[in-house]
Design a protein around this motif. Structure first.
Motif, PDB file in Angstrom:
ATOM      1  N   SER A  91       8.038   9.823  -1.883  1.00  0.00           N
ATOM      2  CA  SER A  91       7.705   9.669  -3.116  1.00  0.00           C
ATOM      3  C   SER A  91       6.471   9.276  -2.049  1.00  0.00           C
ATOM      4  O   SER A  91       6.041   8.747  -0.950  1.00  0.00           O
ATOM      5  N   GLN A  92       4.607  10.012  -2.670  1.00  0.00           N
ATOM      6  CA  GLN A  92       3.422   9.586  -1.969  1.00  0.00           C
ATOM      7  C   GLN A  92       3.422   8.159  -2.553  1.00  0.00           C
ATOM      8  O   GLN A  92       2.498   7.309  -2.279  1.00  0.00           O
ATOM      9  N   LEU A  93       3.871   8.455  -4.609  1.00  0.00           N
ATOM     10  CA  LEU A  93       3.384   7.017  -4.413  1.00  0.00           C
ATOM     11  C   LEU A  93       4.118   6.545  -6.180  1.00  0.00           C
ATOM     12  O   LEU A  93       4.581   7.816  -6.590  1.00  0.00           O
ATOM     13  N   LEU A  94       4.363   5.546  -6.607  1.00  0.00           N
ATOM     14  CA  LEU A  94       5.283   5.377  -7.573  1.00  0.00           C
ATOM     15  C   LEU A  94       4.417   4.859  -8.668  1.00  0.00           C
ATOM     16  O   LEU A  94       3.358   3.539  -8.103  1.00  0.00           O
ATOM     17  N   ILE A  95       4.915   5.017  -9.911  1.00  0.00           N
ATOM     18  CA  ILE A  95       4.190   4.377 -11.078  1.00  0.00           C
ATOM     19  C   ILE A  95       5.036   3.653 -11.690  1.00  0.00           C
ATOM     20  O   ILE A  95       6.184   4.605 -11.953  1.00  0.00           O
ATOM     21  N   VAL A  96       5.063   2.694 -11.969  1.00  0.00           N
ATOM     22  CA  VAL A  96       6.312   2.477 -12.382  1.00  0.00           C
ATOM     23  C   VAL A  96       6.917   1.127 -13.590  1.00  0.00           C
ATOM     24  O   VAL A  96       5.166  -0.180 -14.026  1.00  0.00           O
ATOM     25  N   ALA A 146       7.340   1.881   3.604  1.00  0.00           N
ATOM     26  CA  ALA A 146       6.801   3.449   3.866  1.00  0.00           C
ATOM     27  C   ALA A 146       4.796   3.763   3.860  1.00  0.00           C
ATOM     28  O   ALA A 146       4.911   4.642   3.240  1.00  0.00           O
ATOM     29  N   GLY A 147       4.655   2.542   2.828  1.00  0.00           N
ATOM     30  CA  GLY A 147       3.273   3.017   3.172  1.00  0.00           C
ATOM     31  C   GLY A 147       2.875   3.285   1.796  1.00  0.00           C
ATOM     32  O   GLY A 147       1.931   4.322   1.463  1.00  0.00           O
ATOM     33  N   ILE A 148       3.545   3.538   0.247  1.00  0.00           N
ATOM     34  CA  ILE A 148       3.565   3.653  -0.248  1.00  0.00           C
ATOM     35  C   ILE A 148       2.813   3.183  -1.690  1.00  0.00           C
ATOM     36  O   ILE A 148       3.345   1.974  -2.271  1.00  0.00           O
ATOM     37  N   PRO A 149       1.839   3.910  -2.367  1.00  0.00           N
ATOM     38  CA  PRO A 149       1.303   2.331  -2.616  1.00  0.00           C
ATOM     39  C   PRO A 149       2.116   2.665  -4.050  1.00  0.00           C
ATOM     40  O   PRO A 149       2.190   3.396  -4.569  1.00  0.00           O
ATOM     41  N   GLU A 197      -7.312   8.730  -6.832  1.00  0.00           N
ATOM     42  CA  GLU A 197      -7.926   7.758  -6.013  1.00  0.00           C
ATOM     43  C   GLU A 197      -6.900   7.028  -4.417  1.00  0.00           C
ATOM     44  O   GLU A 197      -7.049   7.512  -3.470  1.00  0.00           O
ATOM     45  N   PHE A 198      -6.391   6.530  -5.447  1.00  0.00           N
ATOM     46  CA  PHE A 198      -5.068   5.907  -3.668  1.00  0.00           C
ATOM     47  C   PHE A 198      -5.073   7.581  -3.003  1.00  0.00           C
ATOM     48  O   PHE A 198      -5.028   7.540  -1.440  1.00  0.00           O
ATOM     49  N   LEU A 199      -4.172   8.257  -3.248  1.00  0.00           N
ATOM     50  CA  LEU A 199      -3.577   9.469  -2.632  1.00  0.00           C
ATOM     51  C   LEU A 199      -4.949   9.834  -2.094  1.00  0.00           C
ATOM     52  O   LEU A 199      -4.541  11.041  -0.799  1.00  0.00           O
ATOM     53  N   ALA A 200      -6.564   9.610  -2.570  1.00  0.00           N
ATOM     54  CA  ALA A 200      -7.842   9.774  -1.493  1.00  0.00           C
ATOM     55  C   ALA A 200      -7.838   8.997  -0.251  1.00  0.00           C
ATOM     56  O   ALA A 200      -8.690   8.999   0.231  1.00  0.00           O
ATOM     57  N   GLY A 201      -6.809   8.062  -0.471  1.00  0.00           N
ATOM     58  CA  GLY A 201      -7.098   7.315   0.679  1.00  0.00           C
ATOM     59  C   GLY A 201      -8.369   5.753  -0.233  1.00  0.00           C
ATOM     60  O   GLY A 201      -8.730   5.127   0.907  1.00  0.00           O
ATOM     61  N   ALA A 202      -8.528   5.809  -1.284  1.00  0.00           N
ATOM     62  CA  ALA A 202     -10.020   5.328  -1.920  1.00  0.00           C
ATOM     63  C   ALA A 202      -9.320   4.060  -2.523  1.00  0.00           C
ATOM     64  O   ALA A 202      -7.342   4.037  -3.158  1.00  0.00           O
ATOM     65  N   THR A 203      -9.462   3.077  -3.535  1.00  0.00           N
ATOM     66  CA  THR A 203      -9.332   2.201  -4.072  1.00  0.00           C
ATOM     67  C   THR A 203      -9.855   2.444  -5.180  1.00  0.00           C
ATOM     68  O   THR A 203     -10.958   2.413  -5.456  1.00  0.00           O
TER      69      THR A 203
END
Ligand code: GAL
Length: 393
Positions: A110-115, A133-136, A335-341
């Motif tokens: 997974s590229q990112l987690l929403i929990v 693993a660098g996953i936000p 935003e996170f996936l685009a490298g932004a905050t």
């Protein structure tokens, strides 16, 4: 409202005509079938755009409460519309199941987690692996505690939700008017207090907001708590379970109300409210508020409870528009996936024990019978037919 077929069947089956009929499993069936996934792996579900953009893991606590199904579906649809594949999982309110689901999301890339955590303190190991693993990680509605590896939190103003719950109780008793001004009623009124699950950080915020609002009236004698149970540890409801709340209300009626009547009950969530109302109904209260059903509050604007409000059985609930929460989670993910905050509108309130997590808080509203249409029907959250039937279509 979309995505509620499954729960509607269960809710309809237990709602029937009488309150007693909805005493069982609440807004849904808390069976092992709850631990499910609704996504195929990226390879089989992706398509080119999705393959390029990757998979996002979405971990929701349970399908017992209809809101989490709607939340999960809305987040999934929003991310899929942006070309991502979504691994959406529900954990049946079982902590090890949720931990395993998140482990799998990480190992599956997974590229990112929403929990939305079941136990906000139980995911430190998973989050450490995600960080490595660098996953936000975005905490959804419920704060994940005891971890530095929570990047962002989308939620409502949970303290304010508690203030609103207590306010609706005071309005129902006539102590306050709906506009917040002092009402005519002087009491004393007998009330009992319920809180949510202690392992859910939100339960503490809701209860703080509520008790801070009620305490001056308890101190002045306008409100009396005959059981004497006012500490959150005494009034909490593990896993927010309807049956647990029903049992506690039955015990309270037996222990503290042999001659007196209870006139108000602070409830933090509609499932709990229905358990309380069932206990009261079984003890001969009601059927409606005009007949002596106590003023019972709630949260989530679940359709079964909106119908009870429309029918003068439950007094109020709190509407948290989960469509807006899902949209904010999707926007932050992009935003996170685009490298932004992503933007935060609160950087002070939500200390998770290790750090203050940048948060985005949304607003909530009190639903009374007379604003069901303007808040819930006009906004498309529920249809008038759903309000009338108490079943999601
Ligand atoms: C809380 C949430 C409430 C309610 C409750 C029970 O965390 O904020 O809206 O859904 O869980 O599911």
């Amino acid at each position: 409202m979309k995505g509620k077929k499954l729960i509607a069947v269960a809710a309809g089956a237990v709602m029937a005509f009488t309150l007693a009929a909805c005493s069982g499993s609440g807004a849904g069936d808390d069976s092992s079938a709850d631990a499910t996934t609704s996504a195929a792996p990226a390879e089989s579900n992706g398509g080119d755009a999705a393959m390029e953009k990757g998979t996002i893991g979405v971990a929701m606590p349970t399908q017992t409460s209809e809101r989490w199904i709607a939340d999960g579906d809305a987040v999934k649809a929003g991310l899929e519309a942006e070309g991502y594949t979504v691994d959406l999982q529900f954990a049946g309110d079982d902590i090890p199941t949720q931990s395993q689901q998140i482990d799998s999301m990480i190992t599956n890339g997974s590229q990112l987690l929403i929990v939305a955590a079941i136990d906000g303190t139980a995911l430190s190991g998973q989050l450490e692996a995600a960080a490595a693993a660098g996953i936000p990680v975005i905490a959804y509605d419920r704060l994940i505690r005891d971890s530095a590896n929570v990047d962002y939190y989308v939620t409502f103003d949970n303290y304010k939700v508690g203030v609103q719950q207590a306010t609706s109780l005071l309005v129902g008793l006539g102590v306050l008017n709906a506009d917040g001004s002092e009402g005519d009623a002087e009491g004393p009124f007998n009330i009992e207090l319920f809180a949510g699950s202690l392992d859910d950080n939100n339960a503490h915020f809701f209860y703080s907001g509520a008790i801070d609002t009620l305490q001056p009236y308890i101190d002045s004698g306008v409100l009396v708590v005959p059981s004497g149970q006012t500490d959150i540890e005494q009034v909490a409801t593990l896993r927010w379970a309807q049956e647990t709340a029903q049992k506690r209300m039955e015990d309270l009626l037996t222990s503290s109300y042999s001659s007196e009547k209870v006139q108000g009950v602070l409830s933090p969530y509609d499932g709990i409210s229905r358990g309380i109302l069932t206990a009261l109904s079984n003890a001969g209260y009601g059927p409606t508020i005009a007949d002596g059903m106590p003023v019972v509050t709630g949260q989530d604007a679940e359709i079964a409870s909106v119908k009870l409000i429309n029918d003068d059985v439950q007094y109020a609930t709190i509407f948290k528009d989960t469509r807006k929460l899902a949209a904010q989670a999707v926007a932050a993910s992009l935003e996170f996936l685009a490298g932004a905050t992503p933007e935060a509108n609160d950087t002070t309130t939500y200390d998770n024990g290790v750090k203050v997590v940048p948060s985005y808080l949304l607003d909530s509203d009190i639903v009374y019978k007379d604003n069901i249409t303007s808040l819930l029907v006009d906004s498309g959250y529920w249809t008038a037919d759903e309000v009338a039937s108490g079943v999601a279509e």
